[in-house]
Write a protein that holds these residues in place. Sequence first.
Motif, PDB file in Angstrom:
ATOM      1  N   THR A   1       0.840  -1.179   0.000  1.00 17.03           N
ATOM      2  CA  THR A   1       0.000   0.000   0.000  1.00 17.03           C
ATOM      3  C   THR A   1       0.886   1.243   0.000  1.00 17.03           C
ATOM      4  OG1 THR A   1      -1.876   1.069   1.073  1.00 17.03           O
ATOM      5  CG2 THR A   1      -0.208   0.149   2.527  1.00 17.03           C
ATOM      6  N   ASN A   2       0.324   2.351  -0.425  1.00 18.02           N
ATOM      7  CA  ASN A   2       1.041   3.629  -0.390  1.00 18.02           C
ATOM      8  C   ASN A   2       0.530   4.471   0.765  1.00 18.02           C
ATOM      9  OD1 ASN A   2       2.038   2.821  -2.883  1.00 18.02           O
ATOM     10  ND2 ASN A   2       1.954   4.882  -3.702  1.00 18.02           N
ATOM     11  N   ILE A   3       1.440   5.175   1.381  1.00 21.98           N
ATOM     12  CA  ILE A   3       1.120   6.178   2.382  1.00 21.98           C
ATOM     13  C   ILE A   3       1.811   7.437   1.871  1.00 21.98           C
ATOM     14  CG2 ILE A   3       1.274   6.831   4.804  1.00 21.98           C
ATOM     15  CD1 ILE A   3       1.910   3.736   5.275  1.00 21.98           C
ATOM     16  N   GLY A   4       1.088   8.216   1.069  1.00 22.49           N
ATOM     17  CA  GLY A   4       1.723   9.333   0.380  1.00 22.49           C
ATOM     18  C   GLY A   4       2.702   8.785  -0.632  1.00 22.49           C
ATOM     19  N   SER A   5       3.941   9.225  -0.555  1.00 22.89           N
ATOM     20  CA  SER A   5       4.955   8.709  -1.475  1.00 22.89           C
ATOM     21  C   SER A   5       5.712   7.528  -0.879  1.00 22.89           C
ATOM     22  CB  SER A   5       5.932   9.822  -1.848  1.00 22.89           C
ATOM     23  OG  SER A   5       6.600  10.279  -0.686  1.00 22.89           O
ATOM     24  N   ILE A   6       5.248   7.032   0.252  1.00 23.33           N
ATOM     25  CA  ILE A   6       5.883   5.889   0.918  1.00 23.33           C
ATOM     26  C   ILE A   6       5.179   4.609   0.493  1.00 23.33           C
ATOM     27  CG2 ILE A   6       6.350   4.787   3.132  1.00 23.33           C
ATOM     28  CD1 ILE A   6       6.388   7.639   4.342  1.00 23.33           C
ATOM     29  N   LEU A   7       5.963   3.618   0.092  1.00 26.32           N
ATOM     30  CA  LEU A   7       5.422   2.320  -0.283  1.00 26.32           C
ATOM     31  C   LEU A   7       5.709   1.340   0.846  1.00 26.32           C
ATOM     32  CD1 LEU A   7       4.241   0.362  -2.451  1.00 26.32           C
ATOM     33  CD2 LEU A   7       6.605  -0.029  -3.170  1.00 26.32           C
ATOM     34  N   ALA A   8       4.671   0.748   1.402  1.00 30.04           N
ATOM     35  CA  ALA A   8       4.816  -0.304   2.412  1.00 30.04           C
ATOM     36  C   ALA A   8       4.488  -1.621   1.726  1.00 30.04           C
ATOM     37  CB  ALA A   8       3.870  -0.060   3.580  1.00 30.04           C
ATOM     38  N   SER A   9       5.434  -2.545   1.715  1.00 29.00           N
ATOM     39  CA  SER A   9       5.223  -3.805   1.009  1.00 29.00           C
ATOM     40  C   SER A   9       5.619  -4.988   1.879  1.00 29.00           C
ATOM     41  CB  SER A   9       6.015  -3.823  -0.303  1.00 29.00           C
ATOM     42  OG  SER A   9       7.398  -3.771  -0.034  1.00 29.00           O
ATOM     43  N   VAL A  10       5.145  -6.156   1.474  1.00 26.76           N
ATOM     44  CA  VAL A  10       5.422  -7.398   2.195  1.00 26.76           C
ATOM     45  C   VAL A  10       6.075  -8.368   1.223  1.00 26.76           C
ATOM     46  CG1 VAL A  10       4.366  -9.329   3.430  1.00 26.76           C
ATOM     47  CG2 VAL A  10       3.439  -7.035   3.700  1.00 26.76           C
ATOM     48  N   ASN A  11       7.109  -9.050   1.661  1.00 25.55           N
ATOM     49  CA  ASN A  11       7.785 -10.050   0.858  1.00 25.55           C
ATOM     50  C   ASN A  11       6.918 -11.310   0.803  1.00 25.55           C
ATOM     51  OD1 ASN A  11       9.523 -11.853  -0.353  1.00 25.55           O
ATOM     52  ND2 ASN A  11      11.207 -11.507   1.056  1.00 25.55           N
ATOM     53  N   PRO A  12       6.466 -11.715  -0.396  1.00 21.16           N
ATOM     54  CA  PRO A  12       5.620 -12.923  -0.486  1.00 21.16           C
ATOM     55  C   PRO A  12       6.431 -14.220  -0.396  1.00 21.16           C
ATOM     56  CG  PRO A  12       5.990 -12.043  -2.659  1.00 21.16           C
ATOM     57  CD  PRO A  12       6.637 -11.075  -1.679  1.00 21.16           C
ATOM     58  N   TYR A  13       7.762 -14.117  -0.424  1.00 28.37           N
ATOM     59  CA  TYR A  13       8.659 -15.279  -0.353  1.00 28.37           C
ATOM     60  C   TYR A  13       8.445 -16.257  -1.494  1.00 28.37           C
ATOM     61  CZ  TYR A  13       9.752 -13.483   4.238  1.00 28.37           C
ATOM     62  OH  TYR A  13      10.138 -12.672   5.270  1.00 28.37           O
ATOM     63  N   LYS A  14       7.852 -15.789  -2.599  1.00 29.06           N
ATOM     64  CA  LYS A  14       7.717 -16.603  -3.799  1.00 29.06           C
ATOM     65  C   LYS A  14       7.522 -15.662  -4.981  1.00 29.06           C
ATOM     66  CE  LYS A  14       2.736 -17.150  -3.409  1.00 29.06           C
ATOM     67  NZ  LYS A  14       1.614 -18.041  -3.367  1.00 29.06           N
ATOM     68  N   PRO A  15       7.943 -16.096  -6.171  1.00 31.97           N
ATOM     69  CA  PRO A  15       7.747 -15.252  -7.353  1.00 31.97           C
ATOM     70  C   PRO A  15       6.261 -15.122  -7.701  1.00 31.97           C
ATOM     71  CG  PRO A  15       9.298 -17.051  -7.796  1.00 31.97           C
ATOM     72  CD  PRO A  15       8.688 -17.309  -6.460  1.00 31.97           C
TER      73      PRO A  15
ATOM     74  N   ALA B   1       6.011   2.178  -9.426  1.00 30.37           N
ATOM     75  CA  ALA B   1       5.357   3.487  -9.305  1.00 30.37           C
ATOM     76  C   ALA B   1       6.247   4.429  -8.494  1.00 30.37           C
ATOM     77  CB  ALA B   1       3.988   3.349  -8.655  1.00 30.37           C
ATOM     78  N   THR B   2       6.832   3.915  -7.432  1.00 33.06           N
ATOM     79  CA  THR B   2       7.745   4.710  -6.604  1.00 33.06           C
ATOM     80  C   THR B   2       8.989   5.086  -7.409  1.00 33.06           C
ATOM     81  OG1 THR B   2       6.960   3.584  -4.624  1.00 33.06           O
ATOM     82  CG2 THR B   2       9.060   4.735  -4.449  1.00 33.06           C
ATOM     83  N   ALA B   3       9.531   4.123  -8.149  1.00 37.57           N
ATOM     84  CA  ALA B   3      10.709   4.385  -8.974  1.00 37.57           C
ATOM     85  C   ALA B   3      10.403   5.412 -10.059  1.00 37.57           C
ATOM     86  CB  ALA B   3      11.196   3.083  -9.600  1.00 37.57           C
ATOM     87  N   ASN B   4       9.220   5.333 -10.660  1.00 38.17           N
ATOM     88  CA  ASN B   4       8.844   6.284 -11.696  1.00 38.17           C
ATOM     89  C   ASN B   4       8.718   7.699 -11.134  1.00 38.17           C
ATOM     90  OD1 ASN B   4       8.092   6.924 -14.424  1.00 38.17           O
ATOM     91  ND2 ASN B   4       5.997   7.159 -13.684  1.00 38.17           N
ATOM     92  N   GLU B   5       8.180   7.805  -9.931  1.00 39.09           N
ATOM     93  CA  GLU B   5       8.075   9.126  -9.295  1.00 39.09           C
ATOM     94  C   GLU B   5       9.467   9.725  -9.067  1.00 39.09           C
ATOM     95  OE1 GLU B   5       5.996  12.406  -7.732  1.00 39.09           O
ATOM     96  OE2 GLU B   5       5.356  10.734  -8.975  1.00 39.09           O
ATOM     97  N   CYS B   6      10.398   8.908  -8.628  1.00 41.51           N
ATOM     98  CA  CYS B   6      11.781   9.382  -8.442  1.00 41.51           C
ATOM     99  C   CYS B   6      12.374   9.839  -9.768  1.00 41.51           C
ATOM    100  CB  CYS B   6      12.653   8.268  -7.873  1.00 41.51           C
ATOM    101  SG  CYS B   6      12.273   7.834  -6.192  1.00 41.51           S
ATOM    102  N   TYR B   7      12.172   9.033 -10.786  1.00 38.13           N
ATOM    103  CA  TYR B   7      12.709   9.355 -12.107  1.00 38.13           C
ATOM    104  C   TYR B   7      12.124  10.661 -12.636  1.00 38.13           C
ATOM    105  CZ  TYR B   7      14.332   8.669 -16.878  1.00 38.13           C
ATOM    106  OH  TYR B   7      14.952   8.826 -18.091  1.00 38.13           O
ATOM    107  N   CYS B   8      10.813  10.807 -12.506  1.00 36.69           N
ATOM    108  CA  CYS B   8      10.156  12.040 -12.980  1.00 36.69           C
ATOM    109  C   CYS B   8      10.655  13.268 -12.228  1.00 36.69           C
ATOM    110  CB  CYS B   8       8.643  11.914 -12.841  1.00 36.69           C
ATOM    111  SG  CYS B   8       7.907  10.767 -14.012  1.00 36.69           S
ATOM    112  N   CYS B   9      10.780  13.156 -10.916  1.00 33.74           N
ATOM    113  CA  CYS B   9      11.264  14.292 -10.121  1.00 33.74           C
ATOM    114  C   CYS B   9      12.704  14.641 -10.477  1.00 33.74           C
ATOM    115  CB  CYS B   9      11.146  13.988  -8.633  1.00 33.74           C
ATOM    116  SG  CYS B   9       9.448  13.958  -8.041  1.00 33.74           S
ATOM    117  N   LEU B  10      13.479  13.617 -10.747  1.00 25.77           N
ATOM    118  CA  LEU B  10      14.876  13.840 -11.102  1.00 25.77           C
ATOM    119  C   LEU B  10      15.001  14.639 -12.390  1.00 25.77           C
ATOM    120  CD1 LEU B  10      17.872  13.108 -10.487  1.00 25.77           C
ATOM    121  CD2 LEU B  10      17.538  11.116 -11.943  1.00 25.77           C
TER     122      LEU B  10
ATOM    123  N   VAL C   1      16.110   7.072  -2.203  1.00 28.10           N
ATOM    124  CA  VAL C   1      15.122   6.059  -1.883  1.00 28.10           C
ATOM    125  C   VAL C   1      15.640   5.288  -0.676  1.00 28.10           C
ATOM    126  CG1 VAL C   1      13.910   4.007  -2.684  1.00 28.10           C
ATOM    127  CG2 VAL C   1      14.402   5.856  -4.279  1.00 28.10           C
ATOM    128  N   LEU C   2      14.846   5.261   0.365  1.00 28.62           N
ATOM    129  CA  LEU C   2      15.199   4.533   1.578  1.00 28.62           C
ATOM    130  C   LEU C   2      14.423   3.222   1.569  1.00 28.62           C
ATOM    131  CD1 LEU C   2      16.491   4.352   4.409  1.00 28.62           C
ATOM    132  CD2 LEU C   2      14.446   5.503   5.269  1.00 28.62           C
TER     133      LEU C   2
END
Length: 107
Positions: A1-15, A42-51, A60-61
């Motif tokens: 999920t996104n919290i503003g420009s922050i992406l919170a994700s979970v590792n599914p441990y499988k492809p 989406a997060t990477a694209n936002e960084c690229y666009c801002c750059l 990116v942390l």
Amino acid sequence: TNIGSILASVNPYKPIPGLYNVDAIDLYRQHRLGELPPHIFATANECYCCLWKRHDSQCVLISGESGAGKTESTKLLLKFLSAMSQTSLGAPVSEKSTRVEEAILES
């Protein structure tokens, strides 16, 4: 999920087929943050666009516990940025492997 420009994700441990392929890169490069479901591209694209559009430095942390997927997330972020940099030089997004991408991912 996104919290503003922050992406919170979970590792599914499988492809998850199709989640990080070239089609996903192409889809997320065409949309702004929040227009599509949350995704690391989406997060990477936002960084690229801002750059490039605002000429702002970007950072990116990626944090989490051991096994959370930090290394894989970093690889995916770099894969997207590499694909975008190749696209801006006129190469098609479908080019899976470039010297730039290989050099970045090997580092």
